[in-house]
Design an enzyme around this catalytic site. Structure first.
Site, short mmCIF file in Angstrom:
data_model
loop_
_atom_site.label_atom_id
_atom_site.label_comp_id
_atom_site.label_asym_id
_atom_site.label_seq_id
_atom_site.Cartn_x
_atom_site.Cartn_y
_atom_site.Cartn_z
N SER A 126 0.83 -1.20 0.00
CA SER A 126 0.00 0.00 0.00
C SER A 126 0.87 1.25 0.00
CB SER A 126 -0.84 -0.03 1.28
OG SER A 126 -1.48 1.20 1.49
N TYR A 151 -2.15 -0.81 11.06
CA TYR A 151 -2.38 -1.42 9.74
C TYR A 151 -1.21 -1.07 8.80
CZ TYR A 151 -3.83 -1.81 4.94
OH TYR A 151 -3.83 -2.09 3.59
N LYS A 155 1.84 -3.53 6.98
CA LYS A 155 2.24 -3.61 5.56
C LYS A 155 3.74 -3.37 5.42
CE LYS A 155 -1.52 -4.68 3.76
NZ LYS A 155 -1.76 -5.84 2.94
P1 NAD Z 1 -10.88 -7.15 1.65
O1 NAD Z 1 -11.07 -7.09 3.10
O2 NAD Z 1 -12.05 -6.98 0.76
O3 NAD Z 1 -10.14 -8.51 1.26
C1 NAD Z 1 -9.25 -9.16 2.13
C2 NAD Z 1 -9.69 -10.61 2.22
O4 NAD Z 1 -8.80 -11.32 3.07
C3 NAD Z 1 -11.10 -10.79 2.78
O5 NAD Z 1 -11.86 -11.58 1.88
C4 NAD Z 1 -10.89 -11.49 4.11
O6 NAD Z 1 -11.95 -12.37 4.42
C5 NAD Z 1 -9.58 -12.22 3.86
N1 NAD Z 1 -8.79 -12.52 5.05
C6 NAD Z 1 -8.41 -11.66 6.04
N2 NAD Z 1 -7.69 -12.31 6.97
C7 NAD Z 1 -7.61 -13.61 6.57
C8 NAD Z 1 -7.01 -14.77 7.12
N3 NAD Z 1 -6.37 -14.73 8.29
N4 NAD Z 1 -7.10 -15.94 6.43
C9 NAD Z 1 -7.77 -15.99 5.25
N5 NAD Z 1 -8.37 -14.93 4.69
C10 NAD Z 1 -8.29 -13.74 5.35
O7 NAD Z 1 -9.75 -6.07 1.27
P2 NAD Z 1 -9.26 -5.55 -0.14
O8 NAD Z 1 -9.63 -4.13 -0.26
O9 NAD Z 1 -9.65 -6.49 -1.20
O10 NAD Z 1 -7.69 -5.60 0.10
C11 NAD Z 1 -6.90 -6.68 -0.35
C12 NAD Z 1 -5.48 -6.43 0.06
O11 NAD Z 1 -5.02 -5.20 -0.49
C13 NAD Z 1 -5.29 -6.29 1.58
O12 NAD Z 1 -4.05 -6.89 1.91
C14 NAD Z 1 -5.21 -4.80 1.79
O13 NAD Z 1 -4.46 -4.50 2.93
C15 NAD Z 1 -4.50 -4.36 0.53
N6 NAD Z 1 -4.75 -2.96 0.18
C16 NAD Z 1 -6.05 -2.53 0.07
C17 NAD Z 1 -6.28 -1.21 -0.25
C18 NAD Z 1 -7.69 -0.68 -0.33
O14 NAD Z 1 -7.89 0.53 -0.24
N7 NAD Z 1 -8.72 -1.52 -0.52
C19 NAD Z 1 -5.21 -0.33 -0.49
C20 NAD Z 1 -3.92 -0.83 -0.39
C21 NAD Z 1 -3.70 -2.14 -0.05
C1 WQD Z 2 -9.39 9.61 0.98
C2 WQD Z 2 -9.55 11.11 1.22
C3 WQD Z 2 -9.78 11.71 3.53
C4 WQD Z 2 -13.62 9.62 4.04
C5 WQD Z 2 -6.90 4.57 3.17
C6 WQD Z 2 -5.85 3.87 3.97
C7 WQD Z 2 -4.76 3.36 3.07
C8 WQD Z 2 -5.33 2.51 1.94
C9 WQD Z 2 -6.47 3.18 1.24
C10 WQD Z 2 -5.21 0.21 2.49
C11 WQD Z 2 -8.75 11.63 2.41
C12 WQD Z 2 -11.06 12.02 2.76
C13 WQD Z 2 -12.45 10.15 3.54
C14 WQD Z 2 -14.67 10.51 4.40
C15 WQD Z 2 -13.30 12.36 3.71
N1 WQD Z 2 -5.87 1.28 2.42
N2 WQD Z 2 -12.30 11.50 3.37
N3 WQD Z 2 -14.46 11.86 4.22
O1 WQD Z 2 -7.08 7.63 3.86
O2 WQD Z 2 -6.17 7.91 1.51
O3 WQD Z 2 -6.30 5.66 2.49
O4 WQD Z 2 -7.44 3.65 2.19
O5 WQD Z 2 -4.06 0.03 2.34
O6 WQD Z 2 -3.88 2.65 3.87
O7 WQD Z 2 -5.32 4.77 4.92
O8 WQD Z 2 -8.39 6.79 1.85
O9 WQD Z 2 -10.74 6.87 1.16
O10 WQD Z 2 -10.19 6.95 3.63
O11 WQD Z 2 -9.66 8.92 2.19
O12 WQD Z 2 -13.18 13.58 3.57
O13 WQD Z 2 -15.73 10.08 4.88
O14 WQD Z 2 -10.93 11.37 1.51
O15 WQD Z 2 -9.52 12.71 4.47
O16 WQD Z 2 -8.31 12.93 2.07
P1 WQD Z 2 -6.94 7.11 2.50
P2 WQD Z 2 -9.82 7.32 2.24
#
Ligand code: NAD
Ligand code: WQD
Length: 344
Positions: A126, A151, A155
């Protein structure tokens, strides 16, 4: 022979979209998920979209022995490791739960892979690992920064663990994909993001206001150093992101031992920009109120996405309007997500 790809966390938001893109390219997809934050319906929908069957294991990555069995039985060539808990706020309240699931879970997976000789891993990292970088756009050689929550640290630590494993065992191929802000949904409207409870991320929140589930968007601060004072992020369509994973699988052989790659569009949009795009798509105003900053947020985060183009031959195709349109289609077709829709 097409590679056999195990998706840990493959029932989740990004994993389900990646499953579609891999299946469309003829890869064999095996999903391993404990469904702690997802629904089996997502897998059925992936099968419906692609017309293909998916082998699914409802299991936990903490179960090393079972992981080993699956890796062997399914003759897995590559693991894409999505499984993690990802709610930033919850991780602050319950750090041990997050470190246990994300770190111990990853150690368990890597141990299983090492024991059975499966040595290709693509990891969901991330942009959060950059902390609050001094310069934008952010290139991959910007040093990792100070994370503001467990979190984010999980990562950052997981990246380090995989890098150290490669140092000790250079046969291990590690791809660290640093996602920026994934939003949107598959064009079919059948799969999308299904947050539990009140969403903490911007796009699902806007979608729920648009559909009438929530009253107004709380904008967290308008005094950031950005063009309109609201926070700027690099939003990327989840289907583009999914295709980035396919490219990583395709190019695995020619990648270096540990490759760090940003998956992003390279463009930054503010909260107000996103609300405006969403309003244009739905043809009506989205109510919002400006409130105080959310703890831990940064002014702006957007990537230099040129390495992905150079190394993977990948670049994002969809723009912010596509992202809002597709998020909106998913929201309208599934106003209460997967599970609750099932119960209606
Ligand atoms: P999500 O929660 O929809 O998917 C994660 C999945 O992992 C879920 O289906 C959950 O049931 C499963 N899971 C969690 N712990 C587990 C375990 N111990 N054993 C088996 N399964 C398990 O999240 P997502 O948005 O699809 O994110 C996927 C990956 O990408 C995550 O690692 C997340 O940290 C990373 N990521 C997400 C974002 C985002 O904004 N969505 C941004 C950057 C990185
Ligand atoms: C985006 C912008 C908020 C909600 C997060 C995690 C990051 C990654 C992605 C997993 C910011 C603003 C948000 C709201 C708002 N996840 N905001 N009102 O914070 O960039 O990233 O998700 O890895 O680790 O931190 O994403 O969508 O929460 O926010 O004004 O109700 O929207 O302040 O500027 P963020 P976000």
């Amino acid at each position: 022979m097409k590679k056999r790809v195990l998706l840990t966390g493959g029932a989740g938001y990004i994993g389900s979209h990646t499953a579609v893109e891999l299946l469309d390219k003829g890869y064999n997809v095996i999903i391993y998920d404990n469904l702690s934050n997802s629904s089996k319906i997502a897998i059925e929908r992936v099968e419906k979209i692609t017309g293909k069957n998916i082998k699914f294991y409802k299991a936990d990555i903490l179960d090393t022995e079972f992981l080993k069995k699956v890796l062997i039985d399914e003759k897995i060539d590559v693991v894409i490791h999505f499984a993690a808990l990802k709610a930033v706020g919850e991780s602050v309240k319950n750090p041990l739960k997050y470190y246990h699931n994300n770190l111990t879970g990853t150690l368990s997976l890597l141990k299983a892979m090492e024991d059975v000789g499966c040595k290709n891993i693509i990891f969901s990292s991330s942009a959060t690992v950059y902390g609050d970088p001094e310069v934008t756009p952010i290139t991959e050689d910007v040093p990792k920064g100070f994370c503001t929550n467990p979190y984010g640290w999980s990562k950052s630590f997981m990246e380090q663990i995989m890098t150290d494993l490669h140092t000790a065992n250079p046969d291990f191929k590690v791809v660290l994909l640093r996602y920026f802000n994934p939003i949107g949904a598959h064009k079919s409207g059948l799969i999308g993001e299904d947050p539990q409870g009140i969403p903490s991320n911007l796009l699902p929140y806007i979608s729920q206001v648009a559909v009438g589930e929530l009253e107004y968007v709380h904008i967290f601060g308008d005094d950031y150093k950005t063009h309109d004072g609201t926070g700027v992020r690099d939003y990327i369509h989840v289907v583009d992101l999914a295709r980035g994973h396919v490219k990583a699988v395709e190019n695995l052989e020619k990648l270096n031992g540990v490759e760090i790659i940003n998956l992003a569009t390279g463009k930054g949009y503010s909260v107000l920009d996103v609300i405006k795009s969403f309003e244009e798509v739905i043809g009506k105003k989205i109510p919002y109120k400006i409130e105080k900053r959310r703890a831990g947020d940064i002014d702006k985060s957007f990537a230099d996405a040129s390495k992905a183009k150079k190394v993977l031959g990948w670049q994002a195709q969809y723009d912010i309007k596509d992202m809002c349109e597709d998020a909106w289609r998913w929201q309208k077709m599934n106003p209460r997500g997967y599970e609750r829709e099932e119960k209606i």
